[in-house]
Design an enzyme around this catalytic site. Structure first.
Site, PDB file in Angstrom:
ATOM      1  N   ASP A 176       0.814  -1.635   0.152  1.00  0.00           N
ATOM      2  CA  ASP A 176       0.061  -0.530   0.038  1.00  0.00           C
ATOM      3  C   ASP A 176       1.236   1.361   0.100  1.00  0.00           C
ATOM      4  O   ASP A 176       1.860   1.369   0.983  1.00  0.00           O
ATOM      5  CB  ASP A 176      -1.054   0.390   1.280  1.00  0.00           C
ATOM      6  CG  ASP A 176      -1.809   0.905   0.953  1.00  0.00           C
ATOM      7  OD1 ASP A 176      -2.052   1.748   0.277  1.00  0.00           O
ATOM      8  OD2 ASP A 176      -2.489   1.229   2.455  1.00  0.00           O
ATOM      9  N   ASN A 231      -0.897   4.082  -0.406  1.00  0.00           N
ATOM     10  CA  ASN A 231      -1.520   5.512  -0.768  1.00  0.00           C
ATOM     11  C   ASN A 231      -2.028   5.522   1.442  1.00  0.00           C
ATOM     12  O   ASN A 231      -2.964   6.105   1.256  1.00  0.00           O
ATOM     13  CB  ASN A 231      -2.959   6.441  -1.484  1.00  0.00           C
ATOM     14  CG  ASN A 231      -3.239   5.286  -1.329  1.00  0.00           C
ATOM     15  OD1 ASN A 231      -2.897   4.288  -0.644  1.00  0.00           O
ATOM     16  ND2 ASN A 231      -5.113   4.932  -2.558  1.00  0.00           N
ATOM     17  N   ASP A 241      -4.654   3.480   2.630  1.00  0.00           N
ATOM     18  CA  ASP A 241      -5.116   3.422   2.807  1.00  0.00           C
ATOM     19  C   ASP A 241      -6.051   1.830   2.749  1.00  0.00           C
ATOM     20  O   ASP A 241      -6.807   1.008   3.125  1.00  0.00           O
ATOM     21  CB  ASP A 241      -6.935   3.576   1.521  1.00  0.00           C
ATOM     22  CG  ASP A 241      -5.770   2.836   0.691  1.00  0.00           C
ATOM     23  OD1 ASP A 241      -4.938   2.287   0.537  1.00  0.00           O
ATOM     24  OD2 ASP A 241      -6.346   2.785  -0.543  1.00  0.00           O
ATOM     25  N   ASP A 270      -1.728  -1.012  -3.811  1.00  0.00           N
ATOM     26  CA  ASP A 270      -1.838  -0.891  -4.794  1.00  0.00           C
ATOM     27  C   ASP A 270      -0.948  -1.269  -5.867  1.00  0.00           C
ATOM     28  O   ASP A 270       0.660  -1.622  -5.732  1.00  0.00           O
ATOM     29  CB  ASP A 270      -1.990   1.228  -4.431  1.00  0.00           C
ATOM     30  CG  ASP A 270      -0.998   1.520  -3.495  1.00  0.00           C
ATOM     31  OD1 ASP A 270       0.218   1.280  -3.973  1.00  0.00           O
ATOM     32  OD2 ASP A 270      -1.808   1.616  -2.694  1.00  0.00           O
ATOM     33  N   ASP A 296      -4.741 -11.021 -15.384  1.00  0.00           N
ATOM     34  CA  ASP A 296      -5.943 -11.906 -14.915  1.00  0.00           C
ATOM     35  C   ASP A 296      -6.898 -11.568 -15.675  1.00  0.00           C
ATOM     36  O   ASP A 296      -7.332 -10.666 -15.966  1.00  0.00           O
ATOM     37  CB  ASP A 296      -6.081 -12.081 -13.483  1.00  0.00           C
ATOM     38  CG  ASP A 296      -6.661 -13.300 -13.006  1.00  0.00           C
ATOM     39  OD1 ASP A 296      -7.080 -14.321 -13.463  1.00  0.00           O
ATOM     40  OD2 ASP A 296      -5.773 -13.698 -12.010  1.00  0.00           O
ATOM     41  N   ASP A 346      -8.267 -16.817 -15.987  1.00  0.00           N
ATOM     42  CA  ASP A 346      -9.146 -17.793 -14.989  1.00  0.00           C
ATOM     43  C   ASP A 346     -10.809 -18.451 -15.390  1.00  0.00           C
ATOM     44  O   ASP A 346     -11.762 -18.395 -15.918  1.00  0.00           O
ATOM     45  CB  ASP A 346     -10.152 -16.205 -14.464  1.00  0.00           C
ATOM     46  CG  ASP A 346     -10.777 -16.971 -12.897  1.00  0.00           C
ATOM     47  OD1 ASP A 346     -10.100 -17.350 -11.668  1.00  0.00           O
ATOM     48  OD2 ASP A 346     -11.804 -16.736 -12.908  1.00  0.00           O
ATOM     49  N   GLU A 349      -6.670 -21.573 -16.173  1.00  0.00           N
ATOM     50  CA  GLU A 349      -7.171 -22.250 -14.616  1.00  0.00           C
ATOM     51  C   GLU A 349      -7.983 -23.475 -15.512  1.00  0.00           C
ATOM     52  O   GLU A 349      -9.166 -22.995 -14.865  1.00  0.00           O
ATOM     53  CB  GLU A 349      -7.308 -21.375 -13.656  1.00  0.00           C
ATOM     54  CG  GLU A 349      -8.076 -21.851 -12.229  1.00  0.00           C
ATOM     55  CD  GLU A 349      -8.863 -21.501 -11.497  1.00  0.00           C
ATOM     56  OE1 GLU A 349      -8.310 -21.517  -9.881  1.00  0.00           O
ATOM     57  OE2 GLU A 349      -9.627 -20.417 -12.227  1.00  0.00           O
ATOM     58  N   HIS A 391      -3.602 -17.679  -4.340  1.00  0.00           N
ATOM     59  CA  HIS A 391      -4.534 -16.932  -3.727  1.00  0.00           C
ATOM     60  C   HIS A 391      -5.829 -17.823  -3.349  1.00  0.00           C
ATOM     61  O   HIS A 391      -6.277 -17.001  -2.825  1.00  0.00           O
ATOM     62  CB  HIS A 391      -4.653 -15.391  -4.654  1.00  0.00           C
ATOM     63  CG  HIS A 391      -5.128 -15.640  -6.209  1.00  0.00           C
ATOM     64  ND1 HIS A 391      -4.859 -16.846  -6.891  1.00  0.00           N
ATOM     65  CD2 HIS A 391      -6.763 -16.262  -5.499  1.00  0.00           C
ATOM     66  CE1 HIS A 391      -5.917 -16.606  -8.360  1.00  0.00           C
ATOM     67  NE2 HIS A 391      -6.806 -15.471  -7.091  1.00  0.00           N
ATOM     68  N   ASP A 392      -5.574 -18.679  -3.883  1.00  0.00           N
ATOM     69  CA  ASP A 392      -7.196 -19.860  -4.203  1.00  0.00           C
ATOM     70  C   ASP A 392      -6.497 -20.993  -2.987  1.00  0.00           C
ATOM     71  O   ASP A 392      -7.009 -21.589  -1.994  1.00  0.00           O
ATOM     72  CB  ASP A 392      -7.385 -20.190  -4.996  1.00  0.00           C
ATOM     73  CG  ASP A 392      -8.334 -18.700  -5.127  1.00  0.00           C
ATOM     74  OD1 ASP A 392      -8.420 -18.651  -4.793  1.00  0.00           O
ATOM     75  OD2 ASP A 392      -8.324 -19.762  -7.072  1.00  0.00           O
TER      76      ASP A 392
HETATM   77  C1  GLC Z   1     -10.797 -18.548  -8.963  1.00  0.00           C
HETATM   78  C2  GLC Z   1      -9.576 -17.623  -9.014  1.00  0.00           C
HETATM   79  C3  GLC Z   1     -10.478 -17.498  -7.766  1.00  0.00           C
HETATM   80  C4  GLC Z   1     -11.941 -17.072  -7.918  1.00  0.00           C
HETATM   81  C5  GLC Z   1     -13.061 -17.090  -8.941  1.00  0.00           C
HETATM   82  C6  GLC Z   1     -14.217 -17.146  -9.546  1.00  0.00           C
HETATM   83  O1  GLC Z   1     -10.793 -20.033  -9.450  1.00  0.00           O
HETATM   84  O2  GLC Z   1      -8.026 -18.225  -9.217  1.00  0.00           O
HETATM   85  O3  GLC Z   1      -9.858 -17.225  -6.451  1.00  0.00           O
HETATM   86  O4  GLC Z   1     -12.429 -17.157  -6.768  1.00  0.00           O
HETATM   87  O5  GLC Z   1     -12.001 -17.818 -10.152  1.00  0.00           O
HETATM   88  O6  GLC Z   1     -13.332 -16.621  -9.931  1.00  0.00           O
HETATM   89 CA    CA Z   2      -3.892   1.372  -1.328  1.00  0.00          CA
END
Ligand code: GLC
Ligand code: CA
Length: 555
Positions: free
Chosen positions: A21, A23, A25, A29, A98, A198, A258, A330-331
Site C-alpha cells: 500500500d 496511499n 488506505d 496498489d 488475470d 480464470d 486455470e 491466492h486460492d
Molecule cells: C478462480 C480464482 C478465484 C475466484 C474464482 C471465481 O478460481 O482463482 O480466486 O474466486 O475463480 O472467479
Molecule cells: Ca492503497
C-alpha cells in the site's frame, strides 16, 4: 522442442490487494508494485502475474469485474498500469493480467441493463431463464447454494457458477465473444504480455444444466453438483480456439489457464498447436482435500502419494506440452503448512519443498511471500474471515444448525485468506505493507519473518529461492533445467523423492529428503558435482532430514 520466451520465464504472482500500500488506505496498489519491482528483479523473476485489477465491487477481490477497460480506483489508474508495464519492461520484466471472463460482476453495466430490460441485447450476454416462479432446476453452484438467482421479484433467474454477485457470461452468444476479444486486444496494446485465465473450463454448460427440468441429484440436499455439467463440456474448444487465433497467437502471448485437463485432451490444450501455453495442474496442490456433500474437506494423504502424483503429472505434461509448476496461489493456503507438519516447519523443510517443485519441467510460479516462507495465519474466530466464499459457507452452516466449528477448522488449514494476508516486508508497523490498519490482518509472525531480514541474512529461504532461480537461468545449466527431459527416480524410501532433468549435455539429479530421518541415496554424490544444497554438510551417499541437493553429471 520449440523454444519460447515463456518457457524459461520465472513467474512471480502478485495479489495486488495485499502486496504494498502506498496511499495509506490499507489496500495494496499499483504504485506499491512499481516501488517493489526492484525486489522482484533482485529475486530473479522476470514475469509478474497480477491478480485482477479492473474496476470491481471487490466482493471476490476483483474476480468480479464491473468494468473490463479500467483499473479499479483502489489500485490506481490506467496510467499507473501503463507506468508499471513501462517500469517493469526497463527491468526486463513482463506483465501478465488475470482474464476473468467466465463471469463478470452483477455491478457490470451489461448485467444491470439485462436486469432492467429483458429485451435488451445484453440479456443474451447472460444465462437467463424465465419460469413460472420456481428455479429452473436444482443445479448447485460452487458455493453451497443454488446456481440460479431470481432477478428482483420477477420470474426470471440468472445462472452463476460462483457467487450470486458473479453472473456467468453466455459464451453461446458470438457478440459477447467478440466483446471479450476486443477487450483482450485493448490490454495487449497497453503492453500486457499474456494472461492467466480464470475458471475458463467453466464457460460451456451442458444442455441439462440449462434446461427447466430436475437434474439427477448426487447428494442429500437434493441438488446436483455442477462439475459434471459446466467443466470441460464438449464444444468448449471452439470458443477457446477463437481466443487463440484472434489474440494469443497473433501477439506471441503467454497464457496459463486455470483448468483441469484430462490426459486425453492434453494434446489439444497444451500440445504443439494447443489452445494455451500451459494449464495449472491441481493434482498435487489439492492432494489434501476431497469433496463431501458438496463441500471441500481435508483428507489424509501420504508422501508416497505426493510423489506419485507429481511424477504422473510431469510424465503426462512432458508427453504433450508444457507445465506450470506451482505450490501456492491466492486460492491455496501457504504450502509449508499443507505439506509439512507444524513441528517440522523450518528453513530446511521450506527450502526442500521449494526444490521439490522448482526444477520440474515447465515454467515455475512463485506466489508473493512464498519466497520468504510465509506461513498460514493463526485464525481464531469467524470474524477474522475475509474470503466471501468462506464467510458464506460458515453462515450457511450456522443457519442450518450444522457444526460450523468444523468449517472453521477447515478454513484454518485450507482457507484462502491464509495466503492473502499482507506481504511481510519488514518488522515495522503492519510489516511495512501499509502505515495504517490493512484490510486483512498481518500475520503476527512478521517480526521475525520478513523480506528485509531474510535479504540481510545469507542462510534464508529468500536466498535459497534466489539461488534456485539463478540455476534455472544460468548459462551453463539453464538449458538442461528448462528443456531437459524429466524422469522420476524410483526409490525405496517414500520420503526420498528424486528426479532427473537431462539433455544431450548434462544429467541433473534433484534429491529431496521429505522427512525427518536421514535416508540413504542410491547413488554416491561427488562433492564437486553439487550445484545446490540447503545444508552446509554433504554426506556422500545420504541425505539428512529435509535436505535437498542438486547434482550434475556430464553426459
Ligand atoms: C478462480 C480464482 C478465484 C475466484 C474464482 C471465481 O478460481 O482463482 O480466486 O474466486 O475463480 O472467479
Ligand atoms: Ca492503497
Amino acid at each position: 522442442m520449440k523454444e519460447k520466451w515463456w518457457k524459461n520465464a520465472i513467474v512471480y504472482q502478485i495479489y495486488p490487494k495485499s502486496f504494498q500500500d502506498t496511499n495509506g488506505d490499507g489496500i495494496g496498489d499499483l504504485r506499491g508494485i512499481i516501488n517493489r519491482l526492484d525486489y522482484i528483479k533482485n529475486l530473479g523473476a522476470d514475469t509478474i502475474w497480477l491478480c485482477p485489477i479492473n474496476v470491481s465491487p471487490m466482493m471476490d477481490n476483483g474476480y468480479d469485474i464491473a468494468d473490463y477497460y479500467n483499473v479499479d480506483p483502489d489500485f490506481g489508474t490506467n496510467e499507473d498500469l501503463e507506468e508499471l508495464v513501462e517500469a517493469a519492461k526497463k527491468r526486463g520484466i513482463k506483465v501478465l493480467m488475470d482474464l476473468v471472463v467466465n463471469h463478470c460482476s452483477s455491478e457490470h453495466a451489461w448485467f444491470k441493463e439485462a436486469v432492467r430490460d429483458p429485451k435488451s441485447k445484453y440479456a443474451s450476454y447472460f444465462i437467463i431463464e424465465e419460469t413460472d416462479g420456481k428455479e429452473p432446476n436444482n443445479m448447485r453452484c460452487y458455493a453451497a447454494a443454488s446456481a440460479w438467482e431470481r432477478i428482483g421479484d420477477s420470474n426470471r433467474f440468472y445462472f452463476h457458477s460462483f457467487s450470486r454477485e458473479q453472473p456467468d457470461l453466455n459464451w453461446e452468444n458470438p457478440e459477447l465473444r467478440k466483446e471479450i476479444i476486443e477487450m483482450m486486444k485493448f490490454w495487449q496494446k497497453k503492453g500486457i504480455a499474456g494472461f492467466r485465465i480464470d475458471a475458463i473450463g467453466n464457460i460451456k454448460k451442458s444442455k441439462e444444466a440449462l434446461e427447466q427440468k430436475p437434474i439427477p441429484t448426487d447428494s442429500s440436499d437434493g441438488m446436483a453438483s455442477m462439475e459434471k455439467h459446466v467443466l470441460m463440456q464438449n464444444g468448449i474448444e471452439e470458443y477457446l480456439r477463437e481466443l487463440k487465433e484472434e489474440v494469443f497467437d497473433k501477439y506471441d502471448m503467454m497464457t496459463v489457464a486455470e483448468v483441469d485437463v484430462p490426459e486425453e485432451k492434453m494434446e489439444r490444450f497444451i500440445g504443439k498447436d494447443g489452445l494455451f501455453s500451459m494449464v495449472f495442474d491441481f493434482s498435487y496442490t489439492d492432494i489434501d482435500i476431497e469433496k463431501r456433500n458438496g463441500k471441500e474437506w481435508k483428507r489424509d494423504w501420504s508422501i508416497k502419494e505426493l510423489k506419485e502424483k507429481i511424477f504422473k503429472s510431469q510424465n503426462a505434461i512432458q508427453k504433450y506440452g508444457w507445465g506450470s509448476p506451482y505450490l501456492e496461489n491466492h486460492d491455496q493456503p501457504r504450502s509449508i503448512d499443507k505439506y509439512v507438519s507444524k513441528e517440522e516447519i523450518g528453513y530446511e523443510s521450506k527450502t526442500a519443498l521449494g526444490a521439490l517443485y522448482f526444477f520440474l519441467r515447465g515454467t515455475p510460479f512463485i506466489y508473493q511471500g512464498q519466497e520468504i516462507g510465509m506461513e498460514n495465519y493463526p485464525f481464531k474466530d469467524a470474524d477474522e474471515l475475509r474470503d466471501p466464499f468462506a464467510v458464506e459457507r460458515y453462515e450457511q452452516s450456522v443457519k442450518n444448525g450444522e457444526n460450523a466449528e468444523a468449517d472453521m477448522e477447515y478454513f484454518r488449514a485450507r482457507g484462502r485468506d491464509n495466503s492473502r494476508t499482507p506481504m511481510q516486508w519488514d518488522d515495522g508497523a503492519y510489516a511495512g505493507f501499509s502505515d495504517t490498519e490493512p484490510w486483512i490482518p498481518v500475520n503476527p509472525n512478521y517480526k521475525t519473518m520478513n523480506a528485509k531480514s531474510q535479504m540481510e541474512e545469507t542462510h534464508s529461504v529468500y536466498h535459497f529461492y534466489q539461488k534456485m532461480i539463478c540455476l534455472r537461468k544460468s548459462p551453463e545449466y539453464g538449458k538442461t533445467l528448462t528443456y531437459g527431459d524429466f524422469e522420476g527416480i524410483e526409490t525405496e524410501k517414500d520420503a526420498l523423492i528424486g528426479y532427473k532433468r537431462a539433455d544431450e549435455k548434462y544429467e541433473i539429479s534433484v534429491w529431496v529428503n521429505f522427512g525427518n530421518e536421514t535416508v540413504d541415496l542410491p547413488e554416491k554424490l561427488e562433492q564437486n558435482s553439487i550445484l545446490l544444497n540447503n545444508r552446509t554438510e554433504a554426506p556422500e551417499s545420504k541425505l539428512l532430514p529435509y535436505q535437498t541437493i542438486l547434482a550434475v553429471k556430464e553426459k
